[in-house]
Design an enzyme around this catalytic site. Sequence first.
Site, short mmCIF file in Angstrom:
data_model
loop_
_atom_site.label_atom_id
_atom_site.label_comp_id
_atom_site.label_asym_id
_atom_site.label_seq_id
_atom_site.Cartn_x
_atom_site.Cartn_y
_atom_site.Cartn_z
N HIS A 64 0.84 -1.21 0.00
CA HIS A 64 0.00 0.00 0.00
C HIS A 64 0.87 1.26 0.00
O HIS A 64 0.69 2.16 -0.82
CB HIS A 64 -0.92 -0.03 1.23
N GLU A 65 1.84 1.30 0.90
CA GLU A 65 2.70 2.49 0.98
C GLU A 65 3.59 2.60 -0.25
O GLU A 65 3.85 3.71 -0.73
CB GLU A 65 3.54 2.46 2.26
N HIS A 68 1.75 4.32 -3.07
CA HIS A 68 1.85 5.78 -2.96
C HIS A 68 3.20 6.25 -3.50
O HIS A 68 3.31 7.18 -4.28
CB HIS A 68 1.79 6.23 -1.49
#
Length: 143
Positions: A64-65, A68
């Site tokens: 998820h990170e 980004h």
Amino acid sequence: MNLTNYVKQVSLEDFGWEFRHQAFWNKRLRTTGGRFFPKDGHLDFNPKIYETFGLETFRKIVRHELAHYHLYYQGKGYRHKDREFKELLKQVDGLRYAPGLPAKKLKLHYQCRNCCTDFYRQCRIDLKRYRCGRCKGELHLLK
Ligand SMILES: [Zn+2]
Ligand SMILES: [Zn+2]
């Protein structure tokens, strides 16, 4: 484990792209699993998520990170609401939201009659059995 190396490994294995910055444990993160800092490119991760849910779930938070991170450096939509972010996250099987950590609901307030130390508990305690941890005095419920 070496967190930065682990993030680099996940990045290469799951995205095929290199992670070129640093990753840190951040104990102050409460409900979020991780955080991306566009200012200097580093990532923070919540050690409680790793300890509570294990490596398999944690890897999804790393994805998820990283979603980004990579989209940001590719000049694409890197925010939660962006279509490119949602699509990339789906492709790599990342977690949309961090799994919930048990919220601390210490609602009951006890106090020692003798030394006035405060105690907070989630559930009622048996006042006949439990005594003050400091002076062994009698406890009573305030609210
Ligand atoms: Zn996010
Ligand atoms: Zn006491």
